[in-house]
Design a protein around this motif. Sequence first.
Motif, PDB file in Angstrom:
ATOM      1  N   ASP A  28      37.049  32.896 -49.433  1.00 59.36           N
ATOM      2  CA  ASP A  28      36.483  31.738 -50.135  1.00 59.36           C
ATOM      3  C   ASP A  28      35.615  32.184 -51.307  1.00 59.36           C
ATOM      4  OD1 ASP A  28      37.736  29.900 -48.533  1.00 59.36           O
ATOM      5  OD2 ASP A  28      36.010  29.567 -47.216  1.00 59.36           O
ATOM      6  N   ALA A  29      34.823  33.238 -51.089  1.00 63.53           N
ATOM      7  CA  ALA A  29      33.997  33.766 -52.172  1.00 63.53           C
ATOM      8  C   ALA A  29      34.867  34.337 -53.288  1.00 63.53           C
ATOM      9  CB  ALA A  29      33.051  34.838 -51.634  1.00 63.53           C
ATOM     10  N   ALA A  30      35.970  34.979 -52.912  1.00 59.87           N
ATOM     11  CA  ALA A  30      36.878  35.534 -53.921  1.00 59.87           C
ATOM     12  C   ALA A  30      37.512  34.422 -54.750  1.00 59.87           C
ATOM     13  CB  ALA A  30      37.957  36.377 -53.242  1.00 59.87           C
ATOM     14  N   ARG A  31      37.852  33.289 -54.123  1.00 60.48           N
ATOM     15  CA  ARG A  31      38.407  32.155 -54.871  1.00 60.48           C
ATOM     16  C   ARG A  31      37.440  31.699 -55.963  1.00 60.48           C
ATOM     17  NH1 ARG A  31      40.276  30.427 -49.636  1.00 60.48           N
ATOM     18  NH2 ARG A  31      42.583  30.423 -49.557  1.00 60.48           N
ATOM     19  N   GLN A  32      36.180  31.642 -55.638  1.00 62.08           N
ATOM     20  CA  GLN A  32      35.188  31.246 -56.634  1.00 62.08           C
ATOM     21  C   GLN A  32      35.070  32.299 -57.736  1.00 62.08           C
ATOM     22  OE1 GLN A  32      31.433  29.959 -54.855  1.00 62.08           O
ATOM     23  NE2 GLN A  32      32.501  29.495 -52.943  1.00 62.08           N
ATOM     24  N   HIS A  33      35.152  33.558 -57.331  1.00 61.88           N
ATOM     25  CA  HIS A  33      35.023  34.664 -58.287  1.00 61.88           C
ATOM     26  C   HIS A  33      36.179  34.675 -59.283  1.00 61.88           C
ATOM     27  CE1 HIS A  33      33.771  39.188 -58.692  1.00 61.88           C
ATOM     28  NE2 HIS A  33      33.709  38.544 -59.821  1.00 61.88           N
ATOM     29  N   LEU A  34      37.363  34.273 -58.834  1.00 63.47           N
ATOM     30  CA  LEU A  34      38.553  34.331 -59.684  1.00 63.47           C
ATOM     31  C   LEU A  34      38.970  32.969 -60.213  1.00 63.47           C
ATOM     32  CD1 LEU A  34      38.969  37.048 -57.726  1.00 63.47           C
ATOM     33  CD2 LEU A  34      41.051  37.105 -59.059  1.00 63.47           C
ATOM     34  N   ALA A  35      38.091  32.013 -60.186  1.00 61.90           N
ATOM     35  CA  ALA A  35      38.413  30.682 -60.711  1.00 61.90           C
ATOM     36  C   ALA A  35      38.893  30.790 -62.155  1.00 61.90           C
ATOM     37  CB  ALA A  35      37.189  29.775 -60.629  1.00 61.90           C
ATOM     38  N   GLY A  36      40.037  30.178 -62.437  1.00 67.04           N
ATOM     39  CA  GLY A  36      40.592  30.207 -63.788  1.00 67.04           C
ATOM     40  C   GLY A  36      41.550  31.347 -64.052  1.00 67.04           C
ATOM     41  N   HIS A  37      41.689  32.273 -63.107  1.00 64.78           N
ATOM     42  CA  HIS A  37      42.607  33.396 -63.271  1.00 64.78           C
ATOM     43  C   HIS A  37      43.917  33.140 -62.519  1.00 64.78           C
ATOM     44  CE1 HIS A  37      39.872  36.054 -65.393  1.00 64.78           C
ATOM     45  NE2 HIS A  37      38.941  35.851 -64.477  1.00 64.78           N
ATOM     46  N   ASP A  38      44.948  33.887 -62.894  1.00 66.76           N
ATOM     47  CA  ASP A  38      46.253  33.822 -62.229  1.00 66.76           C
ATOM     48  C   ASP A  38      46.162  34.599 -60.926  1.00 66.76           C
ATOM     49  OD1 ASP A  38      48.874  33.732 -61.463  1.00 66.76           O
ATOM     50  OD2 ASP A  38      49.665  34.831 -63.188  1.00 66.76           O
ATOM     51  N   ALA A  39      45.869  33.882 -59.821  1.00 72.53           N
ATOM     52  CA  ALA A  39      45.619  34.565 -58.555  1.00 72.53           C
ATOM     53  C   ALA A  39      46.194  33.771 -57.390  1.00 72.53           C
ATOM     54  CB  ALA A  39      44.118  34.770 -58.351  1.00 72.53           C
ATOM     55  N   THR A  40      46.690  34.512 -56.401  1.00 72.89           N
ATOM     56  CA  THR A  40      47.187  33.944 -55.150  1.00 72.89           C
ATOM     57  C   THR A  40      46.351  34.522 -54.014  1.00 72.89           C
ATOM     58  OG1 THR A  40      49.431  33.814 -56.048  1.00 72.89           O
ATOM     59  CG2 THR A  40      49.209  33.702 -53.654  1.00 72.89           C
ATOM     60  N   PHE A  41      46.041  33.700 -53.014  1.00 69.55           N
ATOM     61  CA  PHE A  41      45.140  34.110 -51.947  1.00 69.55           C
ATOM     62  C   PHE A  41      45.849  34.034 -50.599  1.00 69.55           C
ATOM     63  CE2 PHE A  41      42.806  32.430 -55.489  1.00 69.55           C
ATOM     64  CZ  PHE A  41      41.786  33.361 -55.689  1.00 69.55           C
ATOM     65  N   LEU A  42      45.856  35.156 -49.867  1.00 71.96           N
ATOM     66  CA  LEU A  42      46.537  35.230 -48.575  1.00 71.96           C
ATOM     67  C   LEU A  42      45.523  35.587 -47.484  1.00 71.96           C
ATOM     68  CD1 LEU A  42      49.683  37.339 -49.603  1.00 71.96           C
ATOM     69  CD2 LEU A  42      49.515  34.844 -49.417  1.00 71.96           C
ATOM     70  N   PRO A  43      45.304  34.697 -46.512  1.00 68.89           N
ATOM     71  CA  PRO A  43      44.335  34.964 -45.443  1.00 68.89           C
ATOM     72  C   PRO A  43      44.949  35.785 -44.312  1.00 68.89           C
ATOM     73  CG  PRO A  43      45.203  32.758 -45.186  1.00 68.89           C
ATOM     74  CD  PRO A  43      45.870  33.336 -46.419  1.00 68.89           C
ATOM     75  N   VAL A  44      45.405  36.989 -44.635  1.00 67.79           N
ATOM     76  CA  VAL A  44      46.127  37.797 -43.645  1.00 67.79           C
ATOM     77  C   VAL A  44      45.602  39.232 -43.630  1.00 67.79           C
ATOM     78  CG1 VAL A  44      48.233  36.418 -43.798  1.00 67.79           C
ATOM     79  CG2 VAL A  44      47.940  38.384 -45.303  1.00 67.79           C
ATOM     80  N   PRO A  45      45.680  39.918 -42.475  1.00 65.50           N
ATOM     81  CA  PRO A  45      45.324  41.336 -42.407  1.00 65.50           C
ATOM     82  C   PRO A  45      46.448  42.202 -42.949  1.00 65.50           C
ATOM     83  CG  PRO A  45      46.058  40.598 -40.265  1.00 65.50           C
ATOM     84  CD  PRO A  45      46.045  39.378 -41.148  1.00 65.50           C
ATOM     85  N   LEU A  46      46.141  43.446 -43.149  1.00 61.95           N
ATOM     86  CA  LEU A  46      47.124  44.401 -43.682  1.00 61.95           C
ATOM     87  C   LEU A  46      48.386  44.440 -42.831  1.00 61.95           C
ATOM     88  CD1 LEU A  46      46.359  47.919 -45.064  1.00 61.95           C
ATOM     89  CD2 LEU A  46      48.103  47.667 -43.314  1.00 61.95           C
ATOM     90  N   GLN A  47      48.245  44.361 -41.525  1.00 65.65           N
ATOM     91  CA  GLN A  47      49.394  44.517 -40.635  1.00 65.65           C
ATOM     92  C   GLN A  47      50.432  43.416 -40.807  1.00 65.65           C
ATOM     93  OE1 GLN A  47      46.224  44.643 -39.717  1.00 65.65           O
ATOM     94  NE2 GLN A  47      45.844  46.566 -38.637  1.00 65.65           N
ATOM     95  N   ARG A  48      50.062  42.275 -41.397  1.00 69.65           N
ATOM     96  CA  ARG A  48      51.001  41.162 -41.555  1.00 69.65           C
ATOM     97  C   ARG A  48      51.568  41.050 -42.963  1.00 69.65           C
ATOM     98  NH1 ARG A  48      47.988  35.974 -39.848  1.00 69.65           N
ATOM     99  NH2 ARG A  48      49.820  35.083 -40.881  1.00 69.65           N
ATOM    100  N   LEU A  49      51.263  42.000 -43.812  1.00 70.83           N
ATOM    101  CA  LEU A  49      51.703  41.890 -45.201  1.00 70.83           C
ATOM    102  C   LEU A  49      53.204  42.083 -45.351  1.00 70.83           C
ATOM    103  CD1 LEU A  49      48.760  43.601 -47.083  1.00 70.83           C
ATOM    104  CD2 LEU A  49      49.410  41.190 -47.134  1.00 70.83           C
ATOM    105  N   GLY A  50      53.849  42.749 -44.413  1.00 74.21           N
ATOM    106  CA  GLY A  50      55.297  42.892 -44.480  1.00 74.21           C
ATOM    107  C   GLY A  50      56.014  41.555 -44.443  1.00 74.21           C
ATOM    108  N   GLN A  51      55.393  40.565 -43.786  1.00 76.60           N
ATOM    109  CA  GLN A  51      55.963  39.220 -43.747  1.00 76.60           C
ATOM    110  C   GLN A  51      55.377  38.332 -44.848  1.00 76.60           C
ATOM    111  OE1 GLN A  51      54.439  40.577 -40.719  1.00 76.60           O
ATOM    112  NE2 GLN A  51      56.457  41.534 -40.453  1.00 76.60           N
ATOM    113  N   ALA A  52      54.078  38.458 -45.094  1.00 80.27           N
ATOM    114  CA  ALA A  52      53.399  37.550 -46.021  1.00 80.27           C
ATOM    115  C   ALA A  52      53.585  37.927 -47.487  1.00 80.27           C
ATOM    116  CB  ALA A  52      51.901  37.499 -45.699  1.00 80.27           C
ATOM    117  N   ALA A  53      53.732  39.221 -47.784  1.00 80.59           N
ATOM    118  CA  ALA A  53      53.836  39.667 -49.183  1.00 80.59           C
ATOM    119  C   ALA A  53      54.652  40.948 -49.257  1.00 80.59           C
ATOM    120  CB  ALA A  53      52.439  39.890 -49.769  1.00 80.59           C
ATOM    121  N   PRO A  54      55.956  40.878 -48.903  1.00 75.49           N
ATOM    122  CA  PRO A  54      56.749  42.102 -48.782  1.00 75.49           C
ATOM    123  C   PRO A  54      57.006  42.824 -50.089  1.00 75.49           C
ATOM    124  CG  PRO A  54      58.141  40.157 -48.543  1.00 75.49           C
ATOM    125  CD  PRO A  54      56.730  39.671 -48.565  1.00 75.49           C
TER     126      PRO A  54
END
Length: 278
Positions: A93-119
């Motif tokens: 949530d803090a990162a969303r505020q920090h990057l307001a206005g930038h081209d950014a996508t936010f994924l609430p996942v741990p490293l172990q799930r990135l193979g499915q969430a952001a392969p």
Amino acid sequence: MADRSSNVPRPVSLSVHGDRHFDGLGDKFATSLYGSTRGEIRLAVLEYLLPQMLSLHEQPVLDVGAGLGHMSAWFAERGHPVTLAEPSAEMLDAARQHLAGHDATFLPVPLQRLGQAAPGPWPLIVCHAVLEWLGDPRAAMSTLTSLLAPGGQLSLMVFNRDALRFSNVVKGNLDKALTDRLAGTGRRQRLTPISPLMHEEIVAWATECGLEIRAVAGVRVFYDYLRDRQPDDESLAKLIELERRYCTSEPYWRLGRYLLYTLTKSTPHAPDRAESSR
């Protein structure tokens, strides 16, 4: 009677993977790290090193364990579309505020799930100050490699176990250093990593994963050993100059509080015409 419950530290528990996450500690990170002299030096050294250690051309970036979004903001300000993966809802949530206005996508996942969430595959992955908070950092290196495109770059920064040992000796914690009791438990409010790492481990794991170490540097090679950690503005400017000047030089980089690496994934060998005609 006043309610004192807000002053009682929250109990800390590890994730199912044995990792330390940081819900409830966003304010502590913001003030004790990024709002402090050590955080200012860390960011100043990274701003100096990253353009030298990485080939940057506004390619998409996956920021693993993005925390409060400081590194993602740095890349976004330079034209990179960024994807932030962070398991702590508070930090994200803090990162969303920090990057307001930038081209950014936010994924609430741990490293172990990135193979499915952001392969991916990703041309550039940033993983700074994450592996030392994981129960199995070696497995994490394999996961990061699987997400990386052939020829892609991994910017990896880890907490240096040798520097932690040296710091404990300087502070007079001799028994702790002799018995190698350096890692934190991950169950208290203190921010001592549960898996501080050594350069030799990163070299071995990189070899296992088929990654090539293209560059290495130390981050905060002097500051953490100073007697006076509250320098005035003039002294701070000189200290940052020294940190930048010696962060890639022997023997100083080896005692950086953090070790920063650029690793690349090899591209598949394409057979030449003579081979393919056989």
